[in-house]
Write a protein that holds these residues in place. Structure first.
Motif, PDB file in Angstrom:
ATOM      1  N   TYR A  22     -92.412  87.075  48.410  1.00 55.01           N
ATOM      2  CA  TYR A  22     -93.414  85.802  48.225  1.00 55.01           C
ATOM      3  C   TYR A  22     -93.420  85.562  46.678  1.00 55.01           C
ATOM      4  CZ  TYR A  22     -97.010  82.864  49.448  1.00 55.01           C
ATOM      5  OH  TYR A  22     -97.831  81.578  49.647  1.00 55.01           O
TER       6      TYR A  22
ATOM      7  N   VAL B 122     -91.606  82.377  44.642  1.00 51.55           N
ATOM      8  CA  VAL B 122     -92.496  81.170  44.070  1.00 51.55           C
ATOM      9  C   VAL B 122     -92.422  81.095  42.646  1.00 51.55           C
ATOM     10  CG1 VAL B 122     -94.984  80.161  43.976  1.00 51.55           C
ATOM     11  CG2 VAL B 122     -93.959  81.202  46.255  1.00 51.55           C
TER      12      VAL B 122
ATOM     13  N   VAL C 171     -88.880  79.799  41.430  1.00 51.03           N
ATOM     14  CA  VAL C 171     -88.776  78.300  41.569  1.00 51.03           C
ATOM     15  C   VAL C 171     -89.740  77.596  40.803  1.00 51.03           C
ATOM     16  CG1 VAL C 171     -89.463  76.438  43.340  1.00 51.03           C
ATOM     17  CG2 VAL C 171     -88.029  78.422  44.098  1.00 51.03           C
ATOM     18  N   SER C 172     -90.887  77.917  40.511  1.00 53.13           N
ATOM     19  CA  SER C 172     -91.845  77.063  39.839  1.00 53.13           C
ATOM     20  C   SER C 172     -91.405  76.911  38.320  1.00 53.13           C
ATOM     21  CB  SER C 172     -93.200  77.695  39.646  1.00 53.13           C
ATOM     22  OG  SER C 172     -93.482  79.334  39.239  1.00 53.13           O
TER      23      SER C 172
ATOM     24  N   GLN D  73     -88.808  74.620  37.925  1.00 46.81           N
ATOM     25  CA  GLN D  73     -89.182  73.313  38.080  1.00 46.81           C
ATOM     26  C   GLN D  73     -89.630  72.983  36.697  1.00 46.81           C
ATOM     27  OE1 GLN D  73     -88.569  71.722  40.553  1.00 46.81           O
ATOM     28  NE2 GLN D  73     -90.040  69.790  40.250  1.00 46.81           N
TER      29      GLN D  73
ATOM     30  N   SER E 134     -85.234  79.496  52.802  1.00 44.24           N
ATOM     31  CA  SER E 134     -86.310  80.449  52.235  1.00 44.24           C
ATOM     32  C   SER E 134     -86.633  81.633  53.136  1.00 44.24           C
ATOM     33  CB  SER E 134     -87.768  79.830  52.163  1.00 44.24           C
ATOM     34  OG  SER E 134     -88.662  80.739  51.570  1.00 44.24           O
TER      35      SER E 134
ATOM     36  N   GLU F 256     -93.221  79.047  53.376  1.00 43.80           N
ATOM     37  CA  GLU F 256     -94.158  78.357  52.546  1.00 43.80           C
ATOM     38  C   GLU F 256     -93.922  76.834  52.386  1.00 43.80           C
ATOM     39  OE1 GLU F 256     -97.360  77.948  50.359  1.00 43.80           O
ATOM     40  OE2 GLU F 256     -96.798  79.760  50.958  1.00 43.80           O
TER      41      GLU F 256
ATOM     42  N   ILE G  51     -91.262  75.016  49.792  1.00 43.83           N
ATOM     43  CA  ILE G  51     -90.453  75.676  48.853  1.00 43.83           C
ATOM     44  C   ILE G  51     -88.849  75.367  48.980  1.00 43.83           C
ATOM     45  CG2 ILE G  51     -90.285  77.611  50.408  1.00 43.83           C
ATOM     46  CD1 ILE G  51     -90.987  79.298  47.712  1.00 43.83           C
ATOM     47  N   GLU G  52     -88.700  75.061  50.253  1.00 41.56           N
ATOM     48  CA  GLU G  52     -87.055  74.824  50.158  1.00 41.56           C
ATOM     49  C   GLU G  52     -86.438  73.594  49.803  1.00 41.56           C
ATOM     50  OE1 GLU G  52     -86.371  75.069  54.533  1.00 41.56           O
ATOM     51  OE2 GLU G  52     -86.021  77.502  54.435  1.00 41.56           O
TER      52      GLU G  52
ATOM     53  N   ILE H  73     -86.354  74.451  46.105  1.00 43.88           N
ATOM     54  CA  ILE H  73     -85.121  75.304  45.925  1.00 43.88           C
ATOM     55  C   ILE H  73     -83.808  74.594  45.546  1.00 43.88           C
ATOM     56  CG2 ILE H  73     -83.511  77.122  46.881  1.00 43.88           C
ATOM     57  CD1 ILE H  73     -86.050  78.364  48.090  1.00 43.88           C
TER      58      ILE H  73
ATOM     59  N   ILE I 108     -97.536  76.658  46.346  1.00 45.33           N
ATOM     60  CA  ILE I 108     -96.948  75.485  45.687  1.00 45.33           C
ATOM     61  C   ILE I 108     -97.826  74.756  44.904  1.00 45.33           C
ATOM     62  CG2 ILE I 108     -95.449  73.631  45.677  1.00 45.33           C
ATOM     63  CD1 ILE I 108     -93.815  76.251  46.202  1.00 45.33           C
TER      64      ILE I 108
END
Length: 431
Positions: free
Chosen positions: A10, A14, A17-18, A21, A44, A48, A51-52, A55, A157
């Motif tokens: 988890y 996250v 990914v963040s 981003q 994923s 969440e 999130i996908e 990704i 997110i």
């Protein structure tokens, strides 16, 4: 910057990914081949919302990749994030097995000076220990920065891109500057401290919120006893700016991966230093009692539950997640099984996780209507939007007895329907 995030659970996923981003080039690393395969397909391993999509976007922009541990040369990165699990041991302390394994792996595979950023929740003294182990008999300088996460499952997110604060713990100013620069695009206040303060901030924050939940649940018990309404009491309390209205919603307690684990770990840390933690221990006890409150309501209504169909609406510890760790549903199911009830369950995301525990002991419904069919009581466990949006006529049409025991105050409109028997936490009796 070039960043590696070790662990695709988890927190790790996250985080990775963040960071991608906001413009960094991120490699997420895990030893679980099945996870890595799914992630490369934009799937994923956790539920969440959103999130996908992130990704897929970042992989296509060449900012995010996923690799197995044996494929990675850690020397190529500017910083390495540790986001592996620290589950609760049988004695309540945090299990650091995965952290220790990663430390050995980094030391063997990283051949340059490196900043290590710890996202995993770890006991006081762990970051100092990690730094010491990495630098023992090493030709390179490893500098550790504690950077605990404060993500809410189901809202991660939103949380990760709009943090209320970023905590950084280290005695190395250059390392703190670097990690602050990594996080600058999040535009959040930064608190710089030593290791110990950063470690305590994480545990103390979660324990405080857990205590606030247990406090209002204790007040809910008092409201039931004296004839008050905890919904009104909570609102009246929450309007006081010194108290605030968050985490003042009475119900069947907290669960998940953080509050139970962190409250238990904090009491162990206190014990190790001969510090009284009776407030936190009381919060844990109240939570354990509240999780099975709906079963006590059932016991008052039915002298025996053997053979009666009981419907559970929601299984996850909170909405917008499939996480059932320390969920009230597990304790309720076990209590109902002991009473030989016929248990039918429904959850939009967490059903498979519950099935992995209970197998054929339960009946798993594909929708709410099937779950309620011929039921003699409906227990609201998780306030999913679709559960909150159930038309009251559905209970009357489908159930043998339109009895709702609401553990989350999700269906308060049922109090106005004379054909429905309704009981929620913090109000006296059934309407």
């Amino acid at each position: 910057m070039e960043i590696s995030v070790i662990g695709t659970g988890y927190v790790g996923l996250v985080t990775g990914v963040s960071l991608a981003q906001i413009g960094h080039t991120v490699t997420c690393v895990d030893n679980n081949e099945e996870k890595i395969t799914k992630l490369k397909q934009f799937k994923s391993p956790i539920y969440e919302p959103g999130i996908e999509e992130l990704i897929e976007e970042n992989v296509e922009q060449n900012r995010l990749t996923f690799k197995l541990g044996q494929e990675v040369d850690y020397s190529q990165f500017d910083a390495i994030y540790l986001a592996v699990g620290t589950p609760q041991s049988e004695d309540g302390t945090a299990d650091l097995t995965f952290i220790n394994q990663v430390v050995i792996d980094i030391k063997n595979k990283c051949h340059q000076d490196m900043v290590i950023v710890t996202k995993s929740t770890v006991p006081v003294g762990t970051n100092a220990s990690i730094e010491q182990k990495l630098n023992e008999d090493s030709d390179y300088k490893f500098t550790v920065v504690s950077n605990p996460e404060f993500l809410r499952e189901g809202s991660a997110i939103e949380d990760v891109f709009h943090p209320e604060r970023i905590i950084l713990g280290s005695d190395d100013e250059a390392a703190l500057d670097m990690v602050e620069e990594i996080n600058e695009p999040f535009h959040a206040p930064v608190v710089r401290s030593n290791f110990e303060s950063a470690e305590i901030i994480k545990y103390a924050s979660n324990a405080f919120l857990a205590t606030k939940i247990s406090y209002i649940n204790m007040i809910a018990d008092l409201c039931e006893a004296v004839g008050a309404d905890v919904q009104t009491v909570s609102r009246g309390m929450g309007l006081d700016s010194r108290i605030g209205n968050k985490f003042l919603k009475a119900g069947i307690g907290y669960g998940g991966s953080c509050f139970p684990k962190d409250t238990s770990a904090l009491t162990k840390i206190a014990e190790q230093h001969d510090v009284d933690s009776s407030i936190i221990k009381s919060a844990i006890k109240v939570n354990q009692d509240e999780q099975v409150k709906l079963v006590s309501y059932l016991d008052d209504i039915y002298p025996a539950l053997a053979g009666k169909k009981i419907s559970l609406l929601g299984l996850a510890f909170k909405p917008e997640t499939d996480d059932i760790r320390d969920a009230a549903s597990i304790r309720i199911i076990n209590e109902l099984l002991d009473r030989k009830a016929k248990i039918h369950v429904y959850d939009p995301e967490a059903t498979n996780n519950i099935r992995n525990i209970f197998g054929g002991k339960l009946t798993y419904s594909e929708n709410i209507s099937d779950c309620l069919q011929d039921s003699e009581a409906a227990l609201v466990i998780t306030e999913w939007k679709e559960i909150k949006g159930i038309q009251l006529q559905t209970f009357k049409d489908k159930m043998r007895r339109a009895l709702i025991l609401d553990g989350r105050g999700a269906l308060l409109n049922a109090t106005d329907d004379p054909e429905i028997e309704y009981q929620t936490i913090g109000r006296r009796g059934i309407n």
